[in-house]
Design a protein around this motif. Structure first.
Motif, short mmCIF file in Angstrom:
data_model
loop_
_atom_site.label_atom_id
_atom_site.label_comp_id
_atom_site.label_asym_id
_atom_site.label_seq_id
_atom_site.Cartn_x
_atom_site.Cartn_y
_atom_site.Cartn_z
N VAL A 484 0.83 -1.20 0.00
CA VAL A 484 0.00 0.00 0.00
C VAL A 484 0.87 1.25 0.00
CG1 VAL A 484 -1.72 1.31 1.30
CG2 VAL A 484 -1.94 -1.18 1.09
N GLU A 485 1.97 1.22 0.73
CA GLU A 485 2.87 2.37 0.76
C GLU A 485 3.54 2.57 -0.60
OE1 GLU A 485 1.86 1.19 4.72
OE2 GLU A 485 2.74 -0.01 3.07
N GLN A 486 3.92 1.47 -1.25
CA GLN A 486 4.47 1.58 -2.60
C GLN A 486 3.44 2.17 -3.56
OE1 GLN A 486 5.70 -2.72 -2.66
NE2 GLN A 486 7.55 -1.91 -3.63
N TRP A 487 2.23 1.66 -3.50
CA TRP A 487 1.15 2.16 -4.34
C TRP A 487 0.93 3.66 -4.11
CZ3 TRP A 487 -3.41 4.11 -2.14
CH2 TRP A 487 -4.42 4.44 -3.04
N ALA A 488 0.91 4.08 -2.86
CA ALA A 488 0.65 5.49 -2.54
C ALA A 488 1.73 6.40 -3.11
CB ALA A 488 0.53 5.68 -1.03
N ALA A 489 2.99 5.97 -3.05
CA ALA A 489 4.08 6.78 -3.57
C ALA A 489 3.97 6.95 -5.08
CB ALA A 489 5.42 6.15 -3.20
N ILE A 490 3.63 5.86 -5.79
CA ILE A 490 3.48 5.93 -7.24
C ILE A 490 2.26 6.78 -7.60
CG2 ILE A 490 3.02 4.56 -9.31
CD1 ILE A 490 4.57 2.27 -7.90
N LYS A 491 1.18 6.60 -6.87
CA LYS A 491 -0.03 7.38 -7.10
C LYS A 491 0.24 8.87 -6.94
CE LYS A 491 -4.68 7.41 -7.38
NZ LYS A 491 -5.44 6.80 -8.48
N GLN A 492 0.99 9.23 -5.92
CA GLN A 492 1.32 10.63 -5.65
C GLN A 492 2.11 11.24 -6.82
OE1 GLN A 492 0.99 12.46 -2.40
NE2 GLN A 492 1.56 14.25 -3.61
N ALA A 493 3.13 10.53 -7.27
CA ALA A 493 3.97 11.05 -8.34
C ALA A 493 3.19 11.20 -9.64
CB ALA A 493 5.17 10.12 -8.55
N ALA A 494 2.41 10.18 -9.99
CA ALA A 494 1.64 10.23 -11.23
C ALA A 494 0.59 11.33 -11.18
CB ALA A 494 0.99 8.88 -11.48
N SER A 495 -0.10 11.45 -10.07
CA SER A 495 -1.17 12.45 -9.95
C SER A 495 -0.60 13.86 -9.97
CB SER A 495 -1.97 12.20 -8.68
OG SER A 495 -2.57 10.92 -8.70
N ASP A 496 0.51 14.06 -9.30
CA ASP A 496 1.15 15.38 -9.32
C ASP A 496 1.54 15.77 -10.75
OD1 ASP A 496 0.90 15.62 -6.59
OD2 ASP A 496 3.00 15.16 -6.14
N ALA A 497 2.07 14.80 -11.50
CA ALA A 497 2.49 15.09 -12.87
C ALA A 497 1.29 15.39 -13.76
CB ALA A 497 3.28 13.90 -13.43
N ILE A 498 0.20 14.70 -13.55
CA ILE A 498 -1.02 14.95 -14.34
C ILE A 498 -1.52 16.37 -14.11
CG2 ILE A 498 -3.49 14.39 -14.43
CD1 ILE A 498 -2.69 11.44 -14.11
N LEU A 499 -1.61 16.77 -12.85
CA LEU A 499 -2.11 18.12 -12.56
C LEU A 499 -1.14 19.18 -13.07
CD1 LEU A 499 -4.63 19.27 -10.91
CD2 LEU A 499 -4.37 16.80 -11.06
#
Length: 554
Positions: A484-499
């Protein structure tokens, strides 16, 4: 005008933690037997194959509330009911459920049989300050049905709409149908098919998601152009709110102020519970044609898709897969991008439209991968009319992978593979730089938290004249206990880049709780104030799915 009273009820029980039904879970022996082949195909070293925590080993916090006698007939608080309504179907949800971690189970599951039951439930929740989470098929991948609410609530219930599953009425003159919100995709299509009709809305979650859930989350279907989102097919909606009934008129179109239907579309259960809707239906198609077209690169294919999207041809399918995605779905060998192109019609042949689309592909350097004649001869990659469901090759390989993906994700969790997807939309002139930026940021995050074996792929799920909806897939080795922690880190990076790149945080997966931080940045603040005001008007006690889209007034 026909009134329909049939209903399809299944006594099969859903898995308490993952996708599908209990009898569909592969055995440990089956998983271990297929692990080596899967590892070779994914080019990822797998860990030991694990077994999910059995239901009888799951321990849940005791319910904090009891249903009143008026609701006792529709209330359940057994372990299966609470666990199966505690999570959606995101990767993080699957991992938590697989390991028996149900941190926020509902205290009760209420299953209204009709609107009277639902009205009583909302009245009780409002009076007792109990949060109410509408639950259709539970297929949210963004935390939209997770009963994680502030401690200021006295409890939380999941309102399962599955009993409201009928096609109530068919208007074959106007080509519309009134369908209850709890109808699953196969249920409503089976009932419509008796009249030769179809809603023609097939999201990947189709098997286990509902009409009400589609409307509440602005779901998109399989078809890539024209009416891509469910609200394009909505004629009117009826919902129950704590303040009363919200129902619009049946109209083909209206310019009378802000649309009440559009306001419910995407409301994610925060403004009320959708109970039924009139939706536009159409005859089932009889003409079909599809083809697979290869391109030297994903960006070369994107230029062609842009031309097709602006041509006025409106293909039913126009999905571009990058080389890695094509290989992953066994629709290609990884050396080229692949365009899955399709047309269909209930009224007229579509050969001319397909021919023009293939001509555009050729003008942009595309080469038809294969054709299949219904009589068994090969003529270059095209399925001819009536043969779309029986072909072999790139198109059918992609189709099989698309339909089977939700089941495969459960298997990947057991095998120690992090499997995540995210989607967005961007205009054509910004797409090349946007794609490079988002993919690079995601790949870097994957390397940092999962190592060098991780992979990021991209495809188009939907295309518009002004831009595509890119859909990214992440596959990487996961560390036991840290998924879950790995998933959250990837989610954060991808979402930041999208915005940062100007895209939307979601094209069709909704906001839920997982996307709230980025949705708060994306929406205009005056709109947020207006939405809070609307919620206060229809939900004064703030019980409806608190924490999704906006925080309730305190």
């Amino acid at each position: 005008m026909l009134r329909i009273h049939s209903s399809s009820v299944s006594d099969r029980r859903r898995k308490h933690w993952g996708w599908g039904f209990e009898e569909q879970q592969p055995t440990s022996e089956q998983l271990r037997a297929s692990a080596a082949a899967l590892a070779a195909h994914l080019q990822i070293a797998l860990g030991d194959v694990e077994d999910p925590v059995a239901l009888d080993a799951v321990q849940l916090a005791s319910p904090r509330i009891q249903a009143p006698s008026s609701l006792s007939g529709i209330s359940a608080h057994d372990t299966h009911a609470r666990a199966s309504h505690a999570l959606g179907k995101s990767y993080a949800d699957l991992v938590r459920g697989f390991r028996g971690r149900f941190d926020h189970p509902p205290d009760l599951v209420l299953s209204p049989r009709n609107e009277t039951d639902l009205q009583r439930a909302l009245e009780w929740c409002s009076g007792e300050r109990v949060a109410a989470i509408p639950f259709g098929g539970g297929t949210s991948v963004v935390g939209g049905v997770t009963p994680s609410v502030p401690s200021s609530y006295n409890g939380v219930v999941s309102i399962d709409m599955g009993a409201l599953d009928r096609v109530l009425e068919v208007d074959d003159v106007s080509r519309a149908a009134c369908i209850q919100a709890g109808a699953l995709g196969p249920q409503l299509e089976a009932q419509l098919s008796e009249h030769g009709l179809t809603l023609r809305h097939f999201p990947q979650s189709f098997e286990l998601s509902t009409l009400g859930g589609w409307i509440a989350t602005r779901a998109s279907g399989h078809f890539a152009t024209l009416w891509t989102h469910i609200e394009d097919l909505v004629e009117s909606v009826r919902a129950l709110t704590p303040a009363g009934i919200w129902e619009s008129r049946r109209l083909p179109g209206s310019g009378a102020g802000v649309s009440p239907d559009r306001m419910l579309a995407g409301s994610e259960g925060t403004l009320g519970v959708i109970t039924q809707a009139w939706v536009r239906v159409q005859p089932r198609p009889v003409h079909r044609s599809s083809a697979g077209v290869r391109f030297a690169s994903f960006l070369a294919g994107a230029e062609c898709v842009c031309a097709i999207s602006q041509s006025g041809l409106h293909p039913s399918n126009c999905r571009l897969l990058d080389p890695g995605e094509a290989r992953l779905t066994m629709a290609g060998d990884g050396s080229h991008a692949l365009l899955i192109l399709g047309f269909e019609s209930s009224d007229h042949p579509i050969a001319e439209a397909m021919s023009r689309a293939l001509a555009l592909c050729a003008e942009h350097g595309g080469a038809v991968a294969e054709r299949r004649d219904p009589r068994g001869g090969r003529d270059g990659g095209q399925e001819t009319d009536g043969d779309a469901g029986r072909s072999s090759g790139a198109v059918s390989s992609w189709r099989s992978a698309f339909l089977g993906a939700p089941y495969v994700r459960d298997t990947l969790v057991a095998m120690g593979v992090l499997a995540e997807t995210f989607e967005t939309a961007i205009t054509w002139e910004r797409f090349p730089a946007f794609h490079e930026r988002v993919k690079a940021a995601t790949e870097q995050a994957v390397r940092e938290v999962c190592g060098e074996q991780g992979k990021v792929f991209c495809r188009f799920t939907h295309v518009y004249p002004d831009g595509p909806a890119p859909y990214f897939t992440v596959l990487a080795p996961a560390r036991v206990g840290e998924e879950v922690e790995q998933w959250a880190a990837i989610k954060q990076a991808a979402s930041d880049a999208i915005l940062a790149g100007g895209g939307t945080i979601t094209h069709h997966h909704a906001v839920g709780r997982d996307h709230r931080p980025w949705y708060d940045q994306q929406r205009p603040e005056p709109f947020a104030l207006a939405l809070r005001g609307a919620k206060l008007a229809v939900d004064p006690a703030g019980i409806m799915n608190p924490g999704v889209l906006i925080d309730p007034a305190t």
